[in-house]
Design a protein around this motif. Structure first.
Motif, mmCIF file in Angstrom:
data_model
loop_
_atom_site.group_PDB
_atom_site.id
_atom_site.type_symbol
_atom_site.label_atom_id
_atom_site.label_comp_id
_atom_site.label_asym_id
_atom_site.label_seq_id
_atom_site.Cartn_x
_atom_site.Cartn_y
_atom_site.Cartn_z
ATOM 1 N N ALA A 46 0.806 -1.218 0.000
ATOM 2 C CA ALA A 46 0.000 0.000 0.000
ATOM 3 C C ALA A 46 0.840 1.269 0.000
ATOM 4 C CB ALA A 46 -0.930 0.010 1.213
ATOM 5 N N THR A 47 2.174 1.151 -0.046
ATOM 6 C CA THR A 47 3.034 2.332 0.013
ATOM 7 C C THR A 47 3.265 2.927 -1.379
ATOM 8 O OG1 THR A 47 5.057 1.011 -0.213
ATOM 9 C CG2 THR A 47 4.230 1.409 2.029
ATOM 10 N N PRO A 48 3.463 4.240 -1.458
ATOM 11 C CA PRO A 48 3.818 4.863 -2.745
ATOM 12 C C PRO A 48 5.122 4.312 -3.316
ATOM 13 C CG PRO A 48 3.083 6.532 -1.186
ATOM 14 C CD PRO A 48 3.235 5.252 -0.409
ATOM 15 N N LEU A 49 6.054 3.904 -2.437
ATOM 16 C CA LEU A 49 7.322 3.343 -2.899
ATOM 17 C C LEU A 49 7.080 2.092 -3.727
ATOM 18 C CD1 LEU A 49 10.404 3.101 -2.963
ATOM 19 C CD2 LEU A 49 10.279 1.900 -0.756
ATOM 20 N N PHE A 50 6.269 1.160 -3.207
ATOM 21 C CA PHE A 50 5.992 -0.059 -3.967
ATOM 22 C C PHE A 50 5.219 0.267 -5.243
ATOM 23 C CE2 PHE A 50 3.222 -3.527 -5.235
ATOM 24 C CZ PHE A 50 4.163 -4.534 -5.440
ATOM 25 N N ALA A 51 4.278 1.204 -5.160
ATOM 26 C CA ALA A 51 3.490 1.568 -6.337
ATOM 27 C C ALA A 51 4.393 2.065 -7.461
ATOM 28 C CB ALA A 51 2.469 2.632 -5.971
ATOM 29 N N ASN A 52 5.410 2.857 -7.127
ATOM 30 C CA ASN A 52 6.325 3.382 -8.143
ATOM 31 C C ASN A 52 7.223 2.282 -8.722
ATOM 32 O OD1 ASN A 52 5.403 6.019 -7.995
ATOM 33 N ND2 ASN A 52 6.786 6.546 -6.320
ATOM 34 N N GLY A 136 -9.828 0.382 -6.803
ATOM 35 C CA GLY A 136 -11.090 1.006 -6.419
ATOM 36 C C GLY A 136 -10.939 2.339 -5.721
ATOM 37 N N GLU A 137 -9.696 2.754 -5.448
ATOM 38 C CA GLU A 137 -9.489 4.048 -4.787
ATOM 39 C C GLU A 137 -9.863 5.200 -5.714
ATOM 40 O OE1 GLU A 137 -6.103 4.865 -1.951
ATOM 41 O OE2 GLU A 137 -5.233 3.249 -3.167
ATOM 42 N N TYR A 138 -10.410 6.267 -5.144
ATOM 43 C CA TYR A 138 -10.703 7.443 -5.948
ATOM 44 C C TYR A 138 -10.624 8.702 -5.096
ATOM 45 C CZ TYR A 138 -15.513 7.360 -4.056
ATOM 46 O OH TYR A 138 -16.615 7.369 -3.239
ATOM 47 N N LYS A 139 -10.471 9.815 -5.793
ATOM 48 C CA LYS A 139 -10.380 11.115 -5.131
ATOM 49 C C LYS A 139 -11.178 12.135 -5.946
ATOM 50 C CE LYS A 139 -7.178 14.904 -4.070
ATOM 51 N NZ LYS A 139 -7.684 15.164 -2.712
ATOM 52 N N THR A 140 -12.052 12.875 -5.279
ATOM 53 C CA THR A 140 -12.783 13.961 -5.913
ATOM 54 C C THR A 140 -11.911 15.207 -5.909
ATOM 55 O OG1 THR A 140 -14.883 13.046 -5.135
ATOM 56 C CG2 THR A 140 -14.884 15.342 -5.880
ATOM 57 N N LEU A 141 -11.646 15.778 -7.083
ATOM 58 C CA LEU A 141 -10.730 16.907 -7.198
ATOM 59 C C LEU A 141 -11.397 18.194 -6.716
ATOM 60 C CD1 LEU A 141 -9.177 16.212 -10.717
ATOM 61 C CD2 LEU A 141 -8.641 15.168 -8.514
ATOM 62 N N SER A 142 -10.571 19.124 -6.260
ATOM 63 C CA SER A 142 -11.088 20.432 -5.879
ATOM 64 C C SER A 142 -11.655 21.130 -7.107
ATOM 65 C CB SER A 142 -9.980 21.287 -5.260
ATOM 66 O OG SER A 142 -8.971 21.563 -6.236
ATOM 67 N N ARG A 143 -12.687 21.912 -6.913
ATOM 68 C CA ARG A 143 -13.331 22.585 -8.039
ATOM 69 C C ARG A 143 -12.584 23.865 -8.395
ATOM 70 N NH1 ARG A 143 -17.521 20.410 -5.014
ATOM 71 N NH2 ARG A 143 -18.968 19.103 -6.209
ATOM 72 N N SER A 186 -0.972 19.690 -4.965
ATOM 73 C CA SER A 186 -1.539 20.835 -4.257
ATOM 74 C C SER A 186 -3.059 20.816 -4.251
ATOM 75 C CB SER A 186 -1.048 22.140 -4.895
ATOM 76 O OG SER A 186 -1.505 22.247 -6.231
ATOM 77 N N ASP A 187 -3.646 19.909 -5.036
ATOM 78 C CA ASP A 187 -5.105 19.821 -5.192
ATOM 79 C C ASP A 187 -5.681 21.192 -5.535
ATOM 80 O OD1 ASP A 187 -7.597 18.571 -5.268
ATOM 81 O OD2 ASP A 187 -8.010 18.982 -3.149
ATOM 82 N N TYR A 363 -0.928 11.858 -1.987
ATOM 83 C CA TYR A 363 -0.418 13.103 -1.426
ATOM 84 C C TYR A 363 -1.366 13.571 -0.328
ATOM 85 C CZ TYR A 363 1.937 12.976 -5.952
ATOM 86 O OH TYR A 363 2.650 12.578 -7.038
ATOM 87 N N VAL A 364 -0.821 13.811 0.854
ATOM 88 C CA VAL A 364 -1.612 14.229 1.995
ATOM 89 C C VAL A 364 -1.694 15.743 2.003
ATOM 90 C CG1 VAL A 364 -1.841 14.190 4.502
ATOM 91 C CG2 VAL A 364 -0.888 12.219 3.308
ATOM 92 N N HIS A 365 -2.922 16.258 2.068
ATOM 93 C CA HIS A 365 -3.109 17.708 2.068
ATOM 94 C C HIS A 365 -3.507 18.183 3.459
ATOM 95 C CE1 HIS A 365 -3.893 16.538 -2.229
ATOM 96 N NE2 HIS A 365 -2.981 17.484 -2.365
#
Length: 365
Positions: A46-52, A136-143, A186-187, A363-365
């Protein structure tokens, strides 16, 4: 027992070899099951390191690309269908994964992430969402401040990744030629200075795009012609590239192949039902060379357009009766329909992606 050789157990692999060199080379679907092996594996996968690391191997020459469609004509308001681009195998349809939304459009995709436009009405998206179809992960972007960025009558929208700052970005060219750039880190959205001006623009323009040599290429559909727009990602400057003069105002696709832009043109003869296929390669200076010129017999009046160029040179094409394979180099080769594809698929609601563990929430905001 006398004479029997003693079996020496094989030495265990060091954990770093297993985690960093073996697991990243395995298919993504297998790795989903391996999350249940132990807590250490579940946490590491689940880490970004493995994902890359996994992404590096997934984008190698033997990668398996998928087509994801938003289908119409099913019993549910919105289904997603995933098809293997090389063998044509179709996975089970998936319902819309975003709670409270009835319909969505695949606007762009990169590195296993798909940018989804969620329909508010015929003129506007209510949201843009980054979605990983595998996890299945998703993120709603800032408008954005400018609501034109969410207009469905867009000129171009492209999702891409920049290596220099390890960020996922969305370039949006609106119908009034204004340009906006979204950053996942920066979203947030910002406006780009641009000299683009489309006096020939149409409400629904082609938004096919590809990344090559640190530049983003868009295939634009104007009122009477096509045009390629190239954005240099380092300088954020635009240039315009003309397509071959023989290109009709009709059906075409462009892809990145053999390290260059490849444009495929389909010319239809409605009386005979045949379509002439031309394939052109573009060099770094914007010059075109024709490499294929053949006839293809597709006896199907519901032909919608080409979808994907396969490794063997064949095309996956879309009709109202499903998807068919076509050999452009064949002499009057007929299209062979894939029996497992549904009858109604809207071509502009598709995206090409590879299965990865890249998270839209990294990315944590």
């Amino acid at each position: 027992m006398a004479g029997r050789k003693k079996i020496t157990p094989a030495p265990e692999l060091p954990p770093e070899i297993l985690l960093f060199h073996i697991l990243p080379r395995l298919p993504a679907k297998s790795l989903l099951r391996f999350k249940c092996v132990c807590t250490q594996w579940r946490s590491f996968l689940a880490t970004p390191l493995f994902a890359n690391i996994h992404l590096h191997h997934a984008t190698a020459a033997d990668r398996r690309e998928k087509l994801v469609f938003c289908t119409i004509g099913s019993t549910s308001p919105c289904n997603f269908l995933i098809i293997d681009c090389e063998d044509g195998l179709v996975a089970q349809p998936r319902c819309c994964p975003f709670p409270g939304f009835a319909a969505a459009t695949v606007t762009s995709s990169v590195n296993g992430l798909a940018c989804m436009g969620i329909w508010k009405n015929a003129q506007e998206f209510s949201d843009l969402i980054l979605w990983n179809p595998l996890t299945g992960e998703y993120k709603t972007l800032s408008r954005p401040v400018d609501r034109k960025c969410y207009s469905t009558s867009f000129t171009a929208l492209g999702l891409y990744h920049t290596r220099t700052d390890d960020d996922y970005k969305i370039l949006r060219i609106n119908a009034d030629s204004s340009v906006y750039l979204y950053s996942l880190k920066s979203d947030s959205w910002r406006k780009l200075e641009s000299e683009l001006d489309y006096h020939e623009r149409i409400p629904y323009a082609a938004d096919h795009h590809h990344l090559l040599d640190e530049s983003l290429h868009f295939l634009m559909k104007l009122k009477t012609r096509y045009l390629i727009i190239r954005l240099d990602l380092k300088t954020e400057k635009f240039t315009k590239i003309a397509v071959p003069s023989t290109c009709p105002y009709g059906c075409l696709r462009f892809v990145v192949g053999k390290g260059c832009i490849q444009l495929t043109i389909f010319k239809a003869d409605l009386s005979s039902g045949t379509r002439t296929i031309e394939e052109w390669l573009m060099d770094g200076g914007g010059n075109w060379t024709k490499v294929v010129n053949s006839s293809c017999s597709i006896q199907d009046s519901s032909f919608q357009g080409p979808l994907y160029l396969m490794r063997n040179g064949n095309w996956l094409m879309c009709t109202n009766n499903g998807i068919c394979k076509v050999d452009p180099a064949g002499n009057n080769a007929k299209g062979h329909h894939l029996s497992s594809t549904p009858p109604i698929i809207v071509t502009y609601q598709l995206g090409i992606y590879i299965e990865t563990f890249v998270s839209p929430n990294q990315y944590v905001h």
